[in-house]
Design a protein around this motif. Structure first.
Motif, PDB file in Angstrom:
ATOM      1  N   UNK A 212       5.451   3.579  -7.153  1.00  0.00           N
ATOM      2  CA  UNK A 212       4.338   2.689  -6.795  1.00  0.00           C
ATOM      3  C   UNK A 212       4.305   2.185  -5.765  1.00  0.00           C
ATOM      4  N   UNK A 213       4.522   1.480  -4.799  1.00  0.00           N
ATOM      5  CA  UNK A 213       5.066   0.404  -3.970  1.00  0.00           C
ATOM      6  C   UNK A 213       4.542  -0.737  -3.248  1.00  0.00           C
ATOM      7  N   UNK A 214       3.462  -0.135  -2.827  1.00  0.00           N
ATOM      8  CA  UNK A 214       1.894  -0.897  -2.383  1.00  0.00           C
ATOM      9  C   UNK A 214       1.603   0.273  -2.341  1.00  0.00           C
ATOM     10  N   UNK A 215      -0.444  -0.128  -1.909  1.00  0.00           N
ATOM     11  CA  UNK A 215      -1.851   0.421  -1.599  1.00  0.00           C
ATOM     12  C   UNK A 215      -2.145  -0.687  -0.875  1.00  0.00           C
ATOM     13  N   UNK A 216      -2.923   0.145  -0.472  1.00  0.00           N
ATOM     14  CA  UNK A 216      -4.355  -0.666   0.563  1.00  0.00           C
ATOM     15  C   UNK A 216      -5.340  -0.165   0.579  1.00  0.00           C
ATOM     16  N   UNK A 233      11.630   9.834  -6.377  1.00  0.00           N
ATOM     17  CA  UNK A 233      12.664   9.642  -7.355  1.00  0.00           C
ATOM     18  C   UNK A 233      13.971  10.273  -6.691  1.00  0.00           C
ATOM     19  N   UNK A 234      13.933  10.559  -5.839  1.00  0.00           N
ATOM     20  CA  UNK A 234      15.154  11.193  -4.795  1.00  0.00           C
ATOM     21  C   UNK A 234      15.099  10.830  -3.625  1.00  0.00           C
ATOM     22  N   UNK A 235      14.931  10.139  -3.752  1.00  0.00           N
ATOM     23  CA  UNK A 235      14.855   9.147  -2.373  1.00  0.00           C
ATOM     24  C   UNK A 235      13.085   9.393  -1.427  1.00  0.00           C
ATOM     25  N   UNK A 236      13.064   8.052  -0.168  1.00  0.00           N
ATOM     26  CA  UNK A 236      12.604   8.605   0.341  1.00  0.00           C
ATOM     27  C   UNK A 236      11.173   7.813   0.422  1.00  0.00           C
TER      28      UNK A 236
END
Length: 253
Positions: A212-216, A233-236
């Motif tokens: 999790x890189x951000x949340x809103x 984990x596979x990218x994107x």
């Protein structure tokens, strides 16, 4: 016998009888004296015993002094307690000094918000924003990394004015505060009810595992929802939207 001889004998018997009476009287008097003498002796002895008992009282008084000494020990206990209180106070000061001396460490840019928490939590960021504005209703909150640090972005509405604030997620410093007219009339949001952000993150990860890189949390067409960004984990990256009322999960590639 001649009358003279008879008178002499009667005189002698009278003298002898008188002497006997005197002797008897003297003997009784001596006995009485001895009785009187023994009584003072007894009284003296009694007085002595009373004196001994008085000595016992003195000892008791001395014991009382020892009791006072015990009180002194209690005083020592009080003193020890005071010293203990002083130690606690010292510890409290040390704790305060330590707390003041500590500086919150920022989370790395690649932190996973599902497993790590910001030094300034969402709840605390809302408190800081509300204190800064002087009240208001929360209509949007977001956490992400802005290439320098982790930062909270909040929107509050107060008396027809929209306040947009940026708050450092490490220090709690308000780094930006802008105002505008509230033309959108967005609904109020709550990070604890009816769906807490931690629970929303769990639901998002069930649908799409990753970091999790951000949340809103805000609204879209009057519907309040979470938007959680996940790095696969596979990218994107992928955005997972969760309705706070229905808990419906939608994936936006």
């Amino acid at each position: 016998m001649t009358p003279t001889t008879i008178r002499i004998r009667r005189t002698a018997r009278s003298v002898a009888a008188g002497a006997f009476v005197l002797a008897l009287a003297a003997g009784c008097g001596g006995a009485a004296d001895q009785g009187d003498g023994s009584s003072p002796a007894d009284e003296s002895g009694t007085s002595q015993e009373a004196g001994d008992e008085g000595g016992t009282d003195s000892a008791a008084s001395d014991d009382g002094g020892a009791a006072d000494g015990t009180t002194g020990e209690d005083g020592a206990d009080d003193e020890a307690t005071d010293e203990g209180a002083g130690s606690d106070a010292d510890n409290g000061e040390d704790t305060d000094d330590t707390a003041q001396g500590e500086t919150a460490k920022p989370l790395p840019e690649d932190a996973d918000l599902a497993t790590e928490e910001m030094p300034i939590s969402a709840e605390r960021a809302i408190e800081i924003a509300t204190e800064t504005v002087g009240g208001g209703d929360l209509v949007q909150i977001e956490i992400d990394h802005d290439d320098r640090t982790w930062e909270w972005e909040l929107e509050l509405v107060l008396d027809g004015t929209q306040h947009e604030l940026d708050i450092d997620a490490t220090t709690g410093e308000v780094t930006e505060h802008e105002t505008d007219d509230d033309d959108d009339r967005d609904p109020v949001v709550d990070v604890t009810s009816p769906l807490a952000y931690a629970d929303a993150i769990d639901l998002a990860l069930e649908a799409e595992p990753g970091r999790v890189t951000s949340w809103e949390l805000d609204s879209d067409d009057g519907r309040v929802e979470y938007q959680i960004e996940i790095e696969r984990s596979s990218g994107g990256d992928v955005d997972v939207e969760i309705d706070v009322e229905t808990r419906e999960v939608r994936i936006d590639d």
